[in-house]
Scaffold this motif. Structure first.
Motif, short mmCIF file in Angstrom:
data_model
loop_
_atom_site.label_atom_id
_atom_site.label_comp_id
_atom_site.label_asym_id
_atom_site.label_seq_id
_atom_site.Cartn_x
_atom_site.Cartn_y
_atom_site.Cartn_z
N SER A 145 5.74 -24.64 -6.26
CA SER A 145 5.85 -23.53 -5.32
C SER A 145 5.88 -24.07 -3.89
O SER A 145 5.03 -24.88 -3.52
CB SER A 145 4.68 -22.57 -5.49
OG SER A 145 4.79 -21.49 -4.58
N PHE A 146 6.84 -23.61 -3.11
CA PHE A 146 6.94 -23.93 -1.70
C PHE A 146 6.53 -22.68 -0.93
O PHE A 146 6.97 -21.58 -1.26
CB PHE A 146 8.37 -24.30 -1.30
CG PHE A 146 8.84 -25.60 -1.87
CD1 PHE A 146 8.71 -26.78 -1.15
CD2 PHE A 146 9.41 -25.66 -3.13
CE1 PHE A 146 9.15 -27.98 -1.66
CE2 PHE A 146 9.85 -26.86 -3.65
CZ PHE A 146 9.72 -28.03 -2.92
N SER A 147 5.69 -22.82 0.09
CA SER A 147 5.28 -21.64 0.84
C SER A 147 5.10 -21.95 2.32
O SER A 147 4.92 -23.11 2.71
CB SER A 147 3.98 -21.05 0.28
OG SER A 147 2.90 -21.92 0.49
N ALA A 154 13.67 -23.58 2.12
CA ALA A 154 14.93 -24.20 1.67
C ALA A 154 15.05 -25.61 2.24
O ALA A 154 15.50 -26.54 1.54
CB ALA A 154 16.12 -23.35 2.09
N TYR A 155 14.64 -25.80 3.48
CA TYR A 155 14.65 -27.13 4.10
C TYR A 155 13.71 -28.08 3.35
O TYR A 155 14.07 -29.22 3.04
CB TYR A 155 14.23 -27.01 5.57
CG TYR A 155 13.91 -28.33 6.22
CD1 TYR A 155 14.92 -29.24 6.52
CD2 TYR A 155 12.60 -28.67 6.52
CE1 TYR A 155 14.61 -30.47 7.10
CE2 TYR A 155 12.29 -29.88 7.11
CZ TYR A 155 13.30 -30.78 7.39
OH TYR A 155 13.00 -31.99 7.96
N MET A 156 12.51 -27.60 3.02
CA MET A 156 11.56 -28.43 2.28
C MET A 156 12.14 -28.83 0.93
O MET A 156 11.98 -29.99 0.50
CB MET A 156 10.23 -27.68 2.11
CG MET A 156 9.46 -27.51 3.41
SD MET A 156 8.06 -26.35 3.30
CE MET A 156 7.08 -27.07 2.00
N ALA A 157 12.81 -27.91 0.26
CA ALA A 157 13.42 -28.22 -1.03
C ALA A 157 14.56 -29.23 -0.84
O ALA A 157 14.71 -30.17 -1.63
CB ALA A 157 13.94 -26.95 -1.69
N TYR A 214 6.54 -17.31 -0.32
CA TYR A 214 6.65 -18.43 -1.25
C TYR A 214 7.84 -18.25 -2.17
O TYR A 214 8.33 -17.13 -2.39
CB TYR A 214 5.37 -18.62 -2.07
CG TYR A 214 5.06 -17.51 -3.04
CD1 TYR A 214 5.54 -17.55 -4.34
CD2 TYR A 214 4.26 -16.43 -2.66
CE1 TYR A 214 5.24 -16.53 -5.24
CE2 TYR A 214 3.96 -15.42 -3.55
CZ TYR A 214 4.45 -15.48 -4.84
OH TYR A 214 4.17 -14.46 -5.72
N VAL A 215 8.30 -19.36 -2.68
CA VAL A 215 9.41 -19.40 -3.63
C VAL A 215 9.19 -20.62 -4.52
O VAL A 215 8.72 -21.66 -4.06
CB VAL A 215 10.78 -19.45 -2.91
CG1 VAL A 215 10.91 -20.68 -2.02
CG2 VAL A 215 11.94 -19.34 -3.89
N ASN A 216 9.50 -20.47 -5.80
CA ASN A 216 9.27 -21.56 -6.76
C ASN A 216 10.51 -22.39 -7.01
O ASN A 216 11.64 -21.93 -6.81
CB ASN A 216 8.76 -20.99 -8.08
CG ASN A 216 7.38 -20.41 -7.97
OD1 ASN A 216 6.67 -20.64 -6.99
ND2 ASN A 216 6.98 -19.64 -8.96
N SER A 217 10.25 -23.59 -7.48
CA SER A 217 11.30 -24.51 -7.91
C SER A 217 11.08 -24.82 -9.38
O SER A 217 9.93 -24.97 -9.81
CB SER A 217 11.20 -25.81 -7.10
OG SER A 217 12.01 -26.81 -7.70
N ALA A 225 11.08 -18.26 7.34
CA ALA A 225 10.34 -18.70 6.15
C ALA A 225 11.30 -19.09 5.03
O ALA A 225 11.11 -20.12 4.36
CB ALA A 225 9.38 -17.62 5.69
N GLU A 226 12.31 -18.29 4.81
CA GLU A 226 13.32 -18.61 3.78
C GLU A 226 14.02 -19.92 4.12
O GLU A 226 14.19 -20.79 3.25
CB GLU A 226 14.34 -17.48 3.68
CG GLU A 226 13.79 -16.21 3.10
CD GLU A 226 14.72 -15.02 3.28
OE1 GLU A 226 14.51 -14.02 2.56
OE2 GLU A 226 15.65 -15.05 4.12
N ASP A 227 14.42 -20.06 5.37
CA ASP A 227 15.11 -21.27 5.79
C ASP A 227 14.21 -22.51 5.70
O ASP A 227 14.66 -23.58 5.31
CB ASP A 227 15.64 -21.13 7.22
CG ASP A 227 16.80 -20.16 7.33
OD1 ASP A 227 17.35 -19.73 6.29
OD2 ASP A 227 17.14 -19.79 8.48
#
Length: 156
Positions: free
Chosen positions: A138-140, A28-31, A68-71, A23-25
């Protein structure tokens, strides 16, 4: 997200640590493909019990993960990000299930897609009201119901 109509279809297997790393990877790929940064301090992982169609909860260790993680990408970039994800991930076998471009604080940018091959769901969307809470992107990812390796799958 339904993996099958049969409640006893074998579940995919993955350790929780490996699911979290994936999920983290993937976020990060999407970002990376949208050329935005992530703010690691905003990352949250929620391991959840899998609930069946009749509200049953197995006792075999199965779980799903919502991560999820935000940008800090400015809202002026949100439409570009969701457009890029729609194009790139559609080409990789994801089916777009939701899409909206940013207009204002009440109509934010949204991209949702499911990978039919492995039942993963990915999203990117504007979060925050803009009035009381700063808006962020937010990417999730949400995994399907999975079992840890070595666990015996409970039958229903």
């Amino acid at each position: 997200m339904s993996q099958s109509d049969d409640a006893n279809t074998p579940l995919p297997r993955m350790e929780k640590d490996a699911a979290l790393k994936w999920a983290e990877d993937y976020t990060a790929y999407m970002a990376r493909i949208t050329d935005v940064e992530l703010t690691p301090s905003t990352a949250k992982a929620h391991f959840e019990a899998c609930v069946g169609a009749n509200d049953e909860v197995a006792e075999d260790g199965r779980y799903s993960l919502f991560y999820y993680v935000n940008s800090p990408a400015p809202v002026t970039e949100h439409t570009r990000v969701v457009k890029t994800l729609r194009q790139e991930l559609s080409e990789q076998g994801y089916e777009v299930t939701g899409y909206r471009e940013f207009k204002d604080a009440y109509e934010s940018a949204v991209f949702r897609a499911d990978n039919k091959e492995n039942s993963y769901r990915v999203t990117a969307e504007t979060v925050g009201s803009g009035k009381t809470k700063p808006q962020a992107l937010s990417f999730s990812v949400r995994t399907p119901c999975m079992l840890p390796p070595g666990a015996k799958q409970q039958q229903f």
